[in-house]
Design a protein around this motif. Structure first.
Motif, PDB file in Angstrom:
ATOM      1  N   LYS A   1      22.729  -3.730  -5.933  1.00 17.93           N
ATOM      2  CA  LYS A   1      22.219  -3.788  -7.311  1.00 17.93           C
ATOM      3  C   LYS A   1      20.930  -4.594  -7.428  1.00 17.93           C
ATOM      4  CE  LYS A   1      25.303  -7.589  -8.749  1.00 17.93           C
ATOM      5  NZ  LYS A   1      24.470  -8.665  -8.360  1.00 17.93           N
ATOM      6  N   ASP A   2      20.616  -5.417  -6.439  1.00 17.28           N
ATOM      7  CA  ASP A   2      19.370  -6.187  -6.464  1.00 17.28           C
ATOM      8  C   ASP A   2      18.144  -5.333  -6.127  1.00 17.28           C
ATOM      9  OD1 ASP A   2      20.678  -8.560  -7.152  1.00 17.28           O
ATOM     10  OD2 ASP A   2      21.060  -9.043  -5.047  1.00 17.28           O
ATOM     11  N   TYR A   3      18.412  -4.115  -5.681  1.00 17.72           N
ATOM     12  CA  TYR A   3      17.311  -3.188  -5.398  1.00 17.72           C
ATOM     13  C   TYR A   3      16.970  -2.461  -6.696  1.00 17.72           C
ATOM     14  CZ  TYR A   3      14.429   0.012  -2.705  1.00 17.72           C
ATOM     15  OH  TYR A   3      13.370   0.714  -2.196  1.00 17.72           O
ATOM     16  N   THR A   4      16.287  -3.179  -7.534  1.00 15.12           N
ATOM     17  CA  THR A   4      15.956  -2.698  -8.876  1.00 15.12           C
ATOM     18  C   THR A   4      14.801  -1.688  -8.811  1.00 15.12           C
ATOM     19  OG1 THR A   4      14.315  -4.428  -9.226  1.00 15.12           O
ATOM     20  CG2 THR A   4      16.609  -4.940  -9.866  1.00 15.12           C
ATOM     21  N   PRO A   5      14.584  -0.961  -9.899  1.00 10.85           N
ATOM     22  CA  PRO A   5      13.420  -0.066  -9.923  1.00 10.85           C
ATOM     23  C   PRO A   5      12.103  -0.800  -9.668  1.00 10.85           C
ATOM     24  CG  PRO A   5      14.904   0.476 -11.723  1.00 10.85           C
ATOM     25  CD  PRO A   5      15.420  -0.792 -11.083  1.00 10.85           C
ATOM     26  N   GLU A   6      12.009  -2.050 -10.125  1.00 14.67           N
ATOM     27  CA  GLU A   6      10.796  -2.837  -9.894  1.00 14.67           C
ATOM     28  C   GLU A   6      10.613  -3.156  -8.414  1.00 14.67           C
ATOM     29  OE1 GLU A   6      12.071  -2.989 -13.975  1.00 14.67           O
ATOM     30  OE2 GLU A   6      13.168  -3.667 -12.205  1.00 14.67           O
ATOM     31  N   VAL A   7      11.701  -3.509  -7.746  1.00 14.27           N
ATOM     32  CA  VAL A   7      11.641  -3.780  -6.307  1.00 14.27           C
ATOM     33  C   VAL A   7      11.280  -2.501  -5.561  1.00 14.27           C
ATOM     34  CG1 VAL A   7      13.003  -4.435  -4.273  1.00 14.27           C
ATOM     35  CG2 VAL A   7      13.224  -5.744  -6.398  1.00 14.27           C
ATOM     36  N   HIS A   8      11.912  -1.410  -5.942  1.00 16.37           N
ATOM     37  CA  HIS A   8      11.632  -0.123  -5.312  1.00 16.37           C
ATOM     38  C   HIS A   8      10.151   0.238  -5.454  1.00 16.37           C
ATOM     39  CE1 HIS A   8      12.919   4.373  -4.852  1.00 16.37           C
ATOM     40  NE2 HIS A   8      11.789   4.124  -4.231  1.00 16.37           N
ATOM     41  N   ALA A   9       9.622   0.130  -6.649  1.00 17.57           N
ATOM     42  CA  ALA A   9       8.215   0.477  -6.888  1.00 17.57           C
ATOM     43  C   ALA A   9       7.284  -0.429  -6.096  1.00 17.57           C
ATOM     44  CB  ALA A   9       7.899   0.392  -8.378  1.00 17.57           C
ATOM     45  N   ALA A  10       7.569  -1.718  -6.082  1.00 17.76           N
ATOM     46  CA  ALA A  10       6.712  -2.666  -5.355  1.00 17.76           C
ATOM     47  C   ALA A  10       6.721  -2.356  -3.857  1.00 17.76           C
ATOM     48  CB  ALA A  10       7.171  -4.102  -5.610  1.00 17.76           C
ATOM     49  N   PHE A  11       7.891  -2.122  -3.294  1.00 20.12           N
ATOM     50  CA  PHE A  11       7.962  -1.837  -1.862  1.00 20.12           C
ATOM     51  C   PHE A  11       7.392  -0.472  -1.529  1.00 20.12           C
ATOM     52  CE2 PHE A  11      10.280  -5.684  -1.386  1.00 20.12           C
ATOM     53  CZ  PHE A  11       9.991  -6.062  -0.081  1.00 20.12           C
ATOM     54  N   ASP A  12       7.512   0.468  -2.434  1.00 23.53           N
ATOM     55  CA  ASP A  12       6.902   1.775  -2.208  1.00 23.53           C
ATOM     56  C   ASP A  12       5.390   1.627  -2.103  1.00 23.53           C
ATOM     57  OD1 ASP A  12       7.112   4.667  -1.936  1.00 23.53           O
ATOM     58  OD2 ASP A  12       6.127   4.738  -3.891  1.00 23.53           O
ATOM     59  N   LYS A  13       4.805   0.875  -3.007  1.00 24.58           N
ATOM     60  CA  LYS A  13       3.359   0.642  -2.965  1.00 24.58           C
ATOM     61  C   LYS A  13       2.957  -0.135  -1.715  1.00 24.58           C
ATOM     62  CE  LYS A  13       1.302  -0.471  -6.935  1.00 24.58           C
ATOM     63  NZ  LYS A  13       1.123  -1.110  -8.269  1.00 24.58           N
ATOM     64  N   PHE A  14       3.724  -1.162  -1.394  1.00 29.65           N
ATOM     65  CA  PHE A  14       3.422  -1.982  -0.214  1.00 29.65           C
ATOM     66  C   PHE A  14       3.516  -1.161   1.070  1.00 29.65           C
ATOM     67  CE2 PHE A  14       5.661  -4.553   3.122  1.00 29.65           C
ATOM     68  CZ  PHE A  14       4.532  -5.166   3.639  1.00 29.65           C
ATOM     69  N   LEU A  15       4.605  -0.428   1.241  1.00 30.97           N
ATOM     70  CA  LEU A  15       4.786   0.351   2.465  1.00 30.97           C
ATOM     71  C   LEU A  15       3.777   1.495   2.553  1.00 30.97           C
ATOM     72  CD1 LEU A  15       8.681   0.330   2.580  1.00 30.97           C
ATOM     73  CD2 LEU A  15       7.129  -0.855   4.158  1.00 30.97           C
ATOM     74  N   SER A  16       3.396   2.056   1.418  1.00 27.15           N
ATOM     75  CA  SER A  16       2.356   3.091   1.413  1.00 27.15           C
ATOM     76  C   SER A  16       1.021   2.503   1.846  1.00 27.15           C
ATOM     77  CB  SER A  16       2.219   3.716   0.025  1.00 27.15           C
ATOM     78  OG  SER A  16       3.361   4.465  -0.290  1.00 27.15           O
ATOM     79  N   ALA A  17       0.708   1.317   1.347  1.00 23.31           N
ATOM     80  CA  ALA A  17      -0.535   0.647   1.742  1.00 23.31           C
ATOM     81  C   ALA A  17      -0.509   0.318   3.226  1.00 23.31           C
ATOM     82  CB  ALA A  17      -0.738  -0.619   0.913  1.00 23.31           C
ATOM     83  N   MET A  18       0.631  -0.140   3.701  1.00 19.12           N
ATOM     84  CA  MET A  18       0.758  -0.476   5.113  1.00 19.12           C
ATOM     85  C   MET A  18       0.597   0.782   5.980  1.00 19.12           C
ATOM     86  SD  MET A  18       3.702  -2.750   6.839  1.00 19.12           S
ATOM     87  CE  MET A  18       3.806  -2.876   8.605  1.00 19.12           C
ATOM     88  N   SER A  19       1.210   1.870   5.575  1.00 18.43           N
ATOM     89  CA  SER A  19       1.073   3.130   6.313  1.00 18.43           C
ATOM     90  C   SER A  19      -0.377   3.593   6.345  1.00 18.43           C
ATOM     91  CB  SER A  19       1.940   4.218   5.671  1.00 18.43           C
ATOM     92  OG  SER A  19       3.302   3.906   5.800  1.00 18.43           O
ATOM     93  N   ALA A  20      -1.065   3.442   5.228  1.00 17.55           N
ATOM     94  CA  ALA A  20      -2.476   3.849   5.165  1.00 17.55           C
ATOM     95  C   ALA A  20      -3.329   3.001   6.106  1.00 17.55           C
ATOM     96  CB  ALA A  20      -2.986   3.736   3.728  1.00 17.55           C
ATOM     97  N   VAL A  21      -3.054   1.714   6.152  1.00 18.29           N
ATOM     98  CA  VAL A  21      -3.809   0.831   7.045  1.00 18.29           C
ATOM     99  C   VAL A  21      -3.536   1.199   8.505  1.00 18.29           C
ATOM    100  CG1 VAL A  21      -3.971  -1.545   7.892  1.00 18.29           C
ATOM    101  CG2 VAL A  21      -4.042  -1.081   5.443  1.00 18.29           C
ATOM    102  N   LEU A  22      -2.285   1.453   8.835  1.00 14.14           N
ATOM    103  CA  LEU A  22      -1.954   1.819  10.218  1.00 14.14           C
ATOM    104  C   LEU A  22      -2.586   3.145  10.611  1.00 14.14           C
ATOM    105  CD1 LEU A  22       1.770   0.698  10.415  1.00 14.14           C
ATOM    106  CD2 LEU A  22      -0.198  -0.357  11.543  1.00 14.14           C
ATOM    107  N   ALA A  23      -2.814   4.023   9.642  1.00  7.12           N
ATOM    108  CA  ALA A  23      -3.391   5.333   9.929  1.00  7.12           C
ATOM    109  C   ALA A  23      -4.915   5.354   9.854  1.00  7.12           C
ATOM    110  CB  ALA A  23      -2.817   6.364   8.956  1.00  7.12           C
TER     111      ALA A  23
END
Length: 141
Positions: A115-137
């Motif tokens: 339950k601690d995986y809130t929509p806000e946490v999901h959105a933040a990590f989605d943006k973070f992991l997307s940015a990280m993937s873009a940097v790695l690529a």
């Protein structure tokens, strides 16, 4: 681009989750290998069975890289430059795999946080992991 709130939320969540669960990286990799079998081609020398010491060891490396990125949210390109070079020039990993692993990390976070995986946490990590993937690529261009 991460908001100021997301830049505060990501390290808080990361510290909480990573300190509790040593095997998150291995769990994400195991999930990726099962759901996306072609990703196994980059690990021909690994025992890819669930619970493998090699997968667990590589999972620790993945989590260490993520931890480094979390500590350097304002400068991901510099923080991940060496890792980007390694994957682009030496390992020649298809950059789509970064996105696949990111999806698996999201699932693992959701499962472990409940339950601690809130929509806000999901959105933040989605943006973070997307940015990280873009940097790695980015070295592939």
């Amino acid at each position: 681009m991460l908001t100021a709130e997301e830049k505060q939320l990501i390290p808080q969540v990361w510290d909480t989750v990573c300190n509790k669960h040593d095997g998150l990286g291995a769990e994400a990799l195991e999930r990726m290998f099962f759901v996306y079998p072609p990703t196994k081609t980059y690990f021909p020398h690994f025992d890819l069975h669930q619970g493998s010491d090699q997968v667990h060891g590589h999972g620790k490396k993945v989590m260490a890289a993520l931890s480094n990125a979390v500590k350097n949210l304002d400068n991901l390109s510099q923080a991940l430059s060496e890792l980007s070079n390694l994957h682009a020039y030496n390992l020649r990993v298809d950059p789509v795999n970064f996105k696949l692993l990111s999806q698996c990390i999201q699932v693992v976070l959701a499962v472990n946080m409940g339950k601690d995986y809130t929509p806000e946490v999901h959105a933040a990590f989605d943006k973070f992991l997307s940015a990280m993937s873009a940097v790695l690529a980015e070295k592939y261009r």
